[in-house]
Design an enzyme around this catalytic site. Structure first.
Site, mmCIF file in Angstrom:
data_model
loop_
_atom_site.group_PDB
_atom_site.id
_atom_site.type_symbol
_atom_site.label_atom_id
_atom_site.label_comp_id
_atom_site.label_asym_id
_atom_site.label_seq_id
_atom_site.Cartn_x
_atom_site.Cartn_y
_atom_site.Cartn_z
ATOM 1 N N THR A 1 95.192 20.820 -4.415
ATOM 2 C CA THR A 1 94.097 20.067 -5.293
ATOM 3 C C THR A 1 92.713 20.804 -6.276
ATOM 4 O O THR A 1 93.049 20.684 -7.043
ATOM 5 C CB THR A 1 93.425 18.834 -4.719
ATOM 6 O OG1 THR A 1 94.124 18.123 -4.024
ATOM 7 C CG2 THR A 1 92.702 18.514 -5.835
ATOM 8 N N PHE B 1 97.487 15.218 1.781
ATOM 9 C CA PHE B 1 96.511 16.775 2.596
ATOM 10 C C PHE B 1 96.047 17.439 1.215
ATOM 11 O O PHE B 1 96.619 18.933 0.779
ATOM 12 C CB PHE B 1 97.535 17.668 2.697
ATOM 13 C CG PHE B 1 98.380 16.493 3.720
ATOM 14 C CD1 PHE B 1 98.316 16.021 4.781
ATOM 15 C CD2 PHE B 1 100.291 16.269 3.481
ATOM 16 C CE1 PHE B 1 98.776 14.616 5.727
ATOM 17 C CE2 PHE B 1 100.478 15.294 4.568
ATOM 18 C CZ PHE B 1 100.385 14.931 5.867
ATOM 19 N N CYS B 2 95.703 16.383 0.238
ATOM 20 C CA CYS B 2 95.370 17.406 -1.018
ATOM 21 C C CYS B 2 95.934 18.433 -1.617
ATOM 22 O O CYS B 2 96.130 18.816 -2.098
ATOM 23 C CB CYS B 2 93.752 17.941 -0.952
ATOM 24 S SG CYS B 2 92.447 17.156 -0.086
ATOM 25 N N ASN B 3 97.246 17.588 -1.977
ATOM 26 C CA ASN B 3 98.573 18.289 -2.473
ATOM 27 C C ASN B 3 99.430 17.404 -3.511
ATOM 28 O O ASN B 3 100.547 17.166 -2.462
ATOM 29 C CB ASN B 3 99.633 18.976 -1.556
ATOM 30 C CG ASN B 3 100.414 20.570 -2.447
ATOM 31 O OD1 ASN B 3 100.640 19.782 -3.420
ATOM 32 N ND2 ASN B 3 100.317 21.370 -1.635
#
Length: 873
Positions: free
Chosen positions: A149, A418-420
């Site tokens: 992110t 997972f911030c992805n």
């Protein structure tokens, strides 16, 4: 391995046999002894979130604190002796970082930041972009969609500079690009391409050769004339792999040191190639970055050093000094990053292979692994395995349910996206439209809403670190087998529709228990006295209004209220009432009790906190269930008892006079005002629990922690507020539902269960007897006597139901049985919020009162939309 017996698959011999060529497990010594010496806090815990954060060893802390005890480190911007020591030590650490990445100060500059994210933000702000609309060809910000992110977020800054952002999918970087024309090759417009050295989602390692290929124009992320610069996001990669910047000379390399050492946190760095460093632009200047400036005129001259120019303010110099010890200890314990790469990959390769072999009796796979590699080469796959568990029908089991199960086994995993988001969409097949619909449905990044419209919103990730052991992999695999294969093949889940219970009758009333003052019912006279004190306008105390008013109340609830005699002719009534004066402590059973604007009077008015002021629950301290509070309304005090302890009392009258300190605490992400109950009671709890703790009480200065849920169909919610509960004022369970679950769990445990024990495990406020199991999940509203409630949603259970409320002992089987029985979810019971009615009667909740439900229009209650785990506490 595929044909080996399950026990053989989990043996160390099988692990050794599966170890890939060129990979060595351990570091030439006794890894178990290293763990005992350096990570004693890991005893009994399987930590598998090393991609989230590494864990620091004991010797790192000792070396660092010894350093601080023996030296005086002053502000490095001063010129005295202690400041000079700090400055010189920081410069030595810069050299050590460059040495770790096989480069020198001639090629790279270290700029310390607060972390990888701050380093990325710095690049976005300082890169020499050429915006749209100028005479020159404009710049492009290009990033791989499998990026964190914090990389994607750079486009917010570039957009403000009128620079176009271009996302590139991993497969697109491999496509052939036609050669540019000669005049286009002479263009010097700077473009930036960002990609991760290792995906934090799947562990895929992208080719480091891309760096030179893109810079030399052998590869083009997109076909535009200009000069390409490369940012290599190395935060995930460098935690377990060596990075040689002498060979792979990216222009920018952001890192976070806690990913490598576990300590310190909040410190990162941007490694900048000195060939581009002079091109970076700086607008803001903070303390230490200016060689000279004028306060009254627009004059500023930056420092010559690139590092000093971009390190605004005083750097976190003590944390930087800790890095020196981090590098020393890591080298001493492991022998370097190459050995860490081999060690962690050996564990990952083995775990992946065993997971891939697991099958249900019908041949269906137990897991779906999200990967771009076959886990055969540590140069293309890092120590990360991303997956979802499946049931026998191939349906995904939500990641939050897996997380809850793992916690019962003391296994720490990571769940979500997972911030992805880009990788999550790519691997799980989630469209852009679905992301937007999920947001509208209440799902946000980081919450526990794992299934929307039958499709997963995220997955489960395990990751290994340098101190991970074969036993960690073995414990994880045993957990998967125990929860999915040992008994689940023979499970018969509850029917999703409401099922008629025919096995046992449900008594309408139960005698209260009186054990040394524990759970004794409140005399009716005391309720009357308190009722008179609560409101001068409320003169009656019975929870049963006259028939005429009862009929008007029923009409006020809904014209479509379900008749009292329904579905077999049996009425629904309240059979038990519990309050929990101290959050997460034992229940106090009553036959009738006053209702305030926060729920049952004094319910969860107090809570136990640790030495840092953080709320303690049975999740961390199961012995809390052995603390028995009881309330005497007439004497206006609460008596607290526990085995082996002298009883102690606390006044019900608030002690908020002069000298009382009102402070803020957090409960389930909500802020509440509290005050401390004093040293005497703090000492009592500290002795009983064997750790420093205190008792705090919610202050009446803040009785407006408003409920933010949907209050459709109710009057204004301005009078609805919460005590120290997690989610709602009340939790209701149905004895019929308990009985059906009892049969299921008893079959799995192969031993009889007492209904009393199960009721207490679910820690409800209101226990009812309805004719059918789980029919409460069909209700939108209910009225009980003169009280009206809205159903907020189902209670998603956590591991507290695994704790025997009489002994404090854990049994993982309860949560596993509930999940298996309820079709992959752990919902049991419903949350209620009280909407006061205009009535001349006091708000009293009584055992024996009739329950009048209003059915929902749709069939399924949606879970509360919050990132916190919902449990009664």
């Amino acid at each position: 391995m595929a044909g080996a017996p399950r026990g053989e698959l989990l043996s160390f011999r099988a692990f050794q046999a599966a170890c890939p060529a060129g990979c060595q497990y351990g570091y030439g010594g006794d890894l178990r002894r290293l763990r005992e010496r350096e990570f004693p806090r890991l005893r009994g815990i399987t930590y598998l979130d090393h991609a989230g954060s590494a864990l620091f060893p004991e010797s790192l802390l000792k070396a660092f604190t010894d350093d601080l005890r023996n030296n005086i480190y002053g502000n490095p911007h001063s010129q005295n002796i202690s400041s000079k020591l700090t400055y010189d030590t920081i410069e030595h650490v810069r050299y050590r970082i460059l040495q770790h990445f096989h480069t020198t100060a001639e090629d790279y500059t270290i700029i310390f930041t607060s972390g990888c994210t701050a380093a990325l933000k710095l690049v976005a702000e300082a890169f020499p972009w050429i915006p749209e609309g100028t005479k020159q060809p404009s710049s492009r910000f290009c990033y791989l969609t499998d990026s964190h992110t914090s990389v994607v977020g750079m486009r917010g800054i570039t957009a403000s500079m009128n620079v176009l952002s271009v996302p590139v999918k991993p497969k697109e970087i491999f496509s052939e690009k036609s050669r540019l024309l000669a005049e286009e090759q002479n263009c010097t417009t700077p473009h930036l391409f960002c990609y991760p050295a290792q995906s934090n989602f799947s562990g895929t390692k992208y080719p480091l050769s891309w760096i030179q290929d893109i810079k030399s124009r052998k590869l083009y992320p997109i076909k535009v004339p200009g000069k390409w610069f490369v940012l290599l996001d190395a935060a995930s990669y460098v935690s377990s792999s060596p990075l040689d910047l002498g060979v792979h000379q990216a222009d920018f390399i952001p890192i976070s040191f806690y990913k490598i050492f576990g300590f310190p946190t909040g410190l990162g760095a941007l490694l900048v190639n000195n060939r581009i460093a002079p091109l970076l632009r700086k607008t803001y200047f903070g303390g230490g970055t200016a060689a000279a400036y004028l306060a009254g005129e627009d004059f500023y001259f930056p420092r010559k050093s690139i590092a000093e120019r971009f390190e605004d303010g005083t750097v976190s110099f003590l944390d930087i000094i800790a890095l020196k010890h981090g590098f020393d200890v890591l080298e001493k314990l492991t022998g370097g990053m190459e050995k860490i790469k081999q060690h962690t990959f050996a564990l990952t390769h083995y775990t992946y292979n065993v997971l891939s072999t697991l099958r249900y009796a019908n041949g269906a796979p137990v897991v779906r692994i999200y990967s771009d590699t076959d886990f055969s080469n540590p140069d293309v796959q890092g120590p990360i395995i991303n997956f979802n568990l499946l049931n026998e029908n191939g349906e995904v089991i939500g990641f939050s349910e897996v997380d809850k199960m793992a916690s019962l086994y003391n296994i720490h995993v990571r769940t979500g996206c997972f911030c992805n988001t880009g990788a999550c969409q790519m691997h799980l097949g989630i469209s852009d439209e679905e992301i937007q619909r999920n947001l509208q449905a209440g799902h946000v990044c980081g919450d526990d809403i794992d299934i929307v419209d039958g499709r997963p919103t995220g997955s489960v990730r395990i990751s290994f670190g340098y101190m991970s052991s074969f036993e960690d992999a073995q414990s994880f695999l045993k957990f998967i087998i125990a929860t999915r294969l040992s008994k689940s093949d023979t499970e018969i889940p509850f029917q999703s529709s409401v099922t008629k219970l025919k096995t046992e009758s449900v008594p309408d009333e139960h005698p209260s228990i009186n054990n040394a003052g524990k759970l004794s019912a409140v005399p009716h006279t005391l309720v009357r006295e308190l009722g008179n004190n609560l409101s001068a306008t409320k003169t009656a105390v019975s929870g049963h209004p006259p028939e005429a008013e009862a009929e008007s109340i029923r009409a006020a609830v809904s014209e479509t209220a379900v008749p009292t005699c329904r579905r077999g002719g049996k009425p629904i009534s309240v059979t038990r009432i519990y309050l929990y004066p101290i959050k997460s402590c034992s229940a106090f059973e009553v036959t009738e009790w006053p209702v305030g604007n926060q729920g049952l009077l004094y319910d969860r008015n107090w809570m136990v906190v640790n030495q840092n002021g953080v709320c303690m629950t049975q999740k961390q301290e199961p012995r809390l269930c052995l603390v028995n509070p009881s309330i005497d309304l007439k004497q206006k005090h609460m008596v607290i008892q526990a085995e082996g302890m002298d009883p102690i009392s606390v006044s019900l009258e608030e002690n908020t006079g002069e000298g009382t300190v009102i402070s803020e605490s957090k409960v389930c992400s909500h802020r509440v005002k509290t005050y401390d109950c004093g040293e005497r009671i703090a000492g009592w709890f500290s002795v009983f629990l064997g750790r420093p703790c205190r008792l705090i009480r919610q202050s009446s200065d803040m009785k407006s922690r408003s409920h933010q849920k949907n209050t459709k169909g109710l009057a204004s919610a301005t009078n609805i507020s919460l005590s120290l509960v997690n989610e709602a004022q009340y939790l209701l369970i149905n004895v019929a539902s308990i009985l059906q679950l009892k049969e299921h769990i008893s079959a799995r445990l192969e031993e009889p269960l007492e209904i009393e024990e199960l009721i207490r495990r679910f820690r409800a406020n209101i226990v009812i007897s309805a004719p059918e199991s789980f029919e409460e999940e069909e209700w939108a509203e209910i009225s009980i006597g003169a009280l009206r409630f809205q159903v907020v949603g189902p209670c998603s259970r956590c591991q507290i139901i695994c704790i025997d409320q009489q002994s404090g002992e854990r049994n993982k089987e309860f949560l596993q049985s509930l999940s298996a029985a309820r079709g992959r979810k752990t919902n049991f019971g419903i949350y209620l919020m009280n909407q006061p009615l205009c009535s001349s009667f006091p708000d009293i909740l009584s055992v024996g009162s009739q329950v009048l439900p209003v059915l929902k229009e749709n069939a399924e209650i949606q879970p509360p939309t919050s990132s916190e785990e919902k449990c009664s506490g």
